[in-house]
Write an enzyme that holds these catalytic residues in place. Structure first.
Site, PDB file in Angstrom:
ATOM      1  N   CYS A   1       0.822  -1.211   0.000  1.00 39.34           N
ATOM      2  CA  CYS A   1       0.000   0.000   0.000  1.00 39.34           C
ATOM      3  C   CYS A   1       0.857   1.261   0.000  1.00 39.34           C
ATOM      4  O   CYS A   1       0.425   2.311  -0.456  1.00 39.34           O
ATOM      5  CB  CYS A   1      -0.943   0.004   1.201  1.00 39.34           C
ATOM      6  SG  CYS A   1      -0.102  -0.103   2.799  1.00 39.34           S
TER       7      CYS A   1
ATOM      8  N   SER B   1       9.771   3.099   6.103  1.00 41.95           N
ATOM      9  CA  SER B   1       8.312   3.038   6.153  1.00 41.95           C
ATOM     10  C   SER B   1       7.744   4.389   6.584  1.00 41.95           C
ATOM     11  O   SER B   1       8.378   5.120   7.354  1.00 41.95           O
ATOM     12  CB  SER B   1       7.856   1.959   7.144  1.00 41.95           C
ATOM     13  OG  SER B   1       8.293   0.685   6.721  1.00 41.95           O
TER      14      SER B   1
ATOM     15  N   GLU C   1       7.435   0.059  11.386  1.00 42.19           N
ATOM     16  CA  GLU C   1       6.269  -0.847  11.341  1.00 42.19           C
ATOM     17  C   GLU C   1       6.731  -2.237  10.914  1.00 42.19           C
ATOM     18  O   GLU C   1       7.677  -2.403  10.148  1.00 42.19           O
ATOM     19  CB  GLU C   1       5.196  -0.286  10.399  1.00 42.19           C
ATOM     20  CG  GLU C   1       5.644  -0.015   8.972  1.00 42.19           C
ATOM     21  CD  GLU C   1       5.421  -1.190   8.056  1.00 42.19           C
ATOM     22  OE1 GLU C   1       4.803  -2.170   8.490  1.00 42.19           O
ATOM     23  OE2 GLU C   1       5.884  -1.138   6.911  1.00 42.19           O
ATOM     24  N   ASP C   2       6.044  -3.246  11.440  1.00 39.64           N
ATOM     25  CA  ASP C   2       6.535  -4.608  11.256  1.00 39.64           C
ATOM     26  C   ASP C   2       5.891  -5.366  10.099  1.00 39.64           C
ATOM     27  O   ASP C   2       6.280  -6.494   9.805  1.00 39.64           O
ATOM     28  CB  ASP C   2       6.373  -5.419  12.554  1.00 39.64           C
ATOM     29  CG  ASP C   2       5.000  -5.248  13.173  1.00 39.64           C
ATOM     30  OD1 ASP C   2       4.088  -4.780  12.466  1.00 39.64           O
ATOM     31  OD2 ASP C   2       4.841  -5.576  14.365  1.00 39.64           O
TER      32      ASP C   2
ATOM     33  N   GLN D   1       5.793  -8.562   4.122  1.00 36.38           N
ATOM     34  CA  GLN D   1       5.542  -8.208   2.717  1.00 36.38           C
ATOM     35  C   GLN D   1       6.753  -8.529   1.837  1.00 36.38           C
ATOM     36  O   GLN D   1       6.608  -8.996   0.704  1.00 36.38           O
ATOM     37  CB  GLN D   1       5.179  -6.722   2.626  1.00 36.38           C
ATOM     38  CG  GLN D   1       3.812  -6.424   3.227  1.00 36.38           C
ATOM     39  CD  GLN D   1       3.596  -4.941   3.513  1.00 36.38           C
ATOM     40  OE1 GLN D   1       4.551  -4.162   3.613  1.00 36.38           O
ATOM     41  NE2 GLN D   1       2.351  -4.545   3.649  1.00 36.38           N
TER      42      GLN D   1
ATOM     43  N   GLY E   1      -6.111  -6.432   6.901  1.00 33.44           N
ATOM     44  CA  GLY E   1      -7.460  -6.571   7.437  1.00 33.44           C
ATOM     45  C   GLY E   1      -7.520  -7.457   8.663  1.00 33.44           C
ATOM     46  O   GLY E   1      -8.235  -7.158   9.627  1.00 33.44           O
TER      47      GLY E   1
END
Length: 401
Positions: free
Chosen positions: A46, A101, A106-107, A112, A182
């Site tokens: 994203c 990031s 952020e993990d 990803q 999600g």
């Protein structure tokens, strides 16, 4: 040479949308890129779109080919950056540890990158240096988080969105999409005192791991019918088109806060025109105050030596790999000479016991000097003196007498 084409960090979301890549087309893009490059890994999230590749084509020539294959507008090239090998290796190691990031540290990015690597393995688009680089990067990311204990200060776009929703006293939350992001949103939301969570997915039968009575799993069409009853909506699908349009939101009603974590975006920007709606895209979510940000930054910087060590180890491996052909030739030649000496000895010695002892001594002596030569070659290669050393060793071990 390993290279990288990526989207610049502060590029506006409107531009990033045009340069985002659909997961469904990753196989097609990879196959086309492999016609020009030896290895390819596509990382598309994203917040990030990066093409890692190895080949003889480089610079402007390689960029033009990639833009053409990905069907990107060449006029958007100014929104991209290009790195050659040394900087590409450094960049990936820093990315996997969360330094680049939008939400520092952020993990999700580690998972990803691992997913991008495993996809490349499935597509057989890595087999050499790029494969080794991604393996080293994933190991680096794991070690960085474990030794730095970053799990003690958790933060992600999912956690920030849920945190803001709870601060705004949201009791009825809708989550659209149940992929990696999600599932995190659902997990964080259910850990709070909410009344209801509506999970909107394309196929409700695939959701089999939620047993909380507060959760209602429904389809996109049904979700759109009840969206106006929600206090908060958090959308995070991988759809290439809008999921919620202006027509789905009533102009009047109770206040509703909406977080769009998707890229390309899930939510029609026009709904901002309604006074009852507060809409945040991924960039705005990243800029929200995070009380842990400075603490994470300080801790991450104190463990940056882990990244430096992995960068060093990768280039050491690459340096040694460059002389692997010579090492193989020396070993093969040594085996050939041993075999010749054994045949000569066999013709002169008829005592089987003495013959076996002699063979062992010949091989051990040969192995000793061959292994020592290989050690010296590796040492000199790492010092930058590999070519000179190869010339000498070739004269000693490979030149026919």
């Amino acid at each position: 040479m390993i290279q990288l084409l990526g989207i610049k960090k502060n590029t506006k979301v409107e531009i990033r949308e045009k340069l985002s890549l659909s997961p469904r087309k990753r196989k097609e893009y990879t196959e086309e890129l492999l016609k020009y490059f030896e290895e390819v890994v596509i990382l598309s999230t994203c917040n990030r779109t990066e093409i890692y590749y190895r080949g003889n084509l480089k610079g402007e020539e390689s960029l033009n080919i990639i833009f053409e294959i990905l069907k990107w507008d060449i006029n958007l090239k100014e929104s991209c950056f290009y790195l050659e090998e040394k900087e590409t290796v450094k960049h990936l190691m820093e990315v996997v540890c969360g330094f680049h990031s939008k939400i520092l540290g952020e993990d999700q990015i580690l998972g990803q990158i691992k997913e991008a690597y495993l996809t490349a393995i499935d597509l057989k688009s890595v087999n050499s240096e790029l494969q080794r680089l991604f393996l080293e990067a994933i190991t680096c990311g794991k070690k960085f988080r474990t030794e730095g204990k970053l799990y003690e200060i958790p933060v992600s776009s999912a956690s920030i969105a849920v945190s803001e929703a709870i601060k705004n006293k949201s009791k009825k939350i809708m989550v659209i999409g149940y992929g990696e992001v999600g599932s995190l949103v659902v997990k964080y939301a259910l850990s709070n005192n909410i009344e209801k969570l509506v999970l909107v997915v394309r196929n409700t039968e695939k959701v089999k791991d939620i047993f909380d009575e507060r959760v209602v799993v429904t389809t996109y069409d049904e979700g759109r019918k009840i969206i106006n009853e929600m206090d908060c909506v958090i959308s995070c699908t991988s759809a290439p088109h809008l999921i919620i349009e202006k027509k789905h939101i009533n102009e009047y009603g109770g206040n509703i806060i909406i977080f769009d974590l998707a890229m390309p975006r899930d939510i029609d920007d026009k709904i901002k025109e309604f006074k009852r709606v507060r809409l945040y895209d991924i960039d705005e979510i990243s800029l929200m105050d995070d009380e842990n940000k400075n603490l994470r930054k300080e801790r991450m910087l104190s463990y940056k030596s882990i990244i430096e060590n992995y960068i060093k180890e990768f280039f050491q491996w690459k340096n040694i790999r460059e002389v692997s052909t010579v090492i193989k030739d020396i070993k093969n030649n040594s085996a050939k000479i041993i075999e010749e000496r054994e045949k000569t000895l066999q013709n002169k010695c008829h005592d089987e016991k003495d013959l076996e002892i002699a063979k062992i001594l010949i091989k051990s002596t040969s192995d000793y000097y061959v292994n020592r030569a290989i050690e010296v070659l590796k040492e000199e290669q790492l010092k930058g003196q590999g070519k000179e050393c190869i010339k000498i060793l070739e004269k000693i071990f490979l030149k026919k007498i």
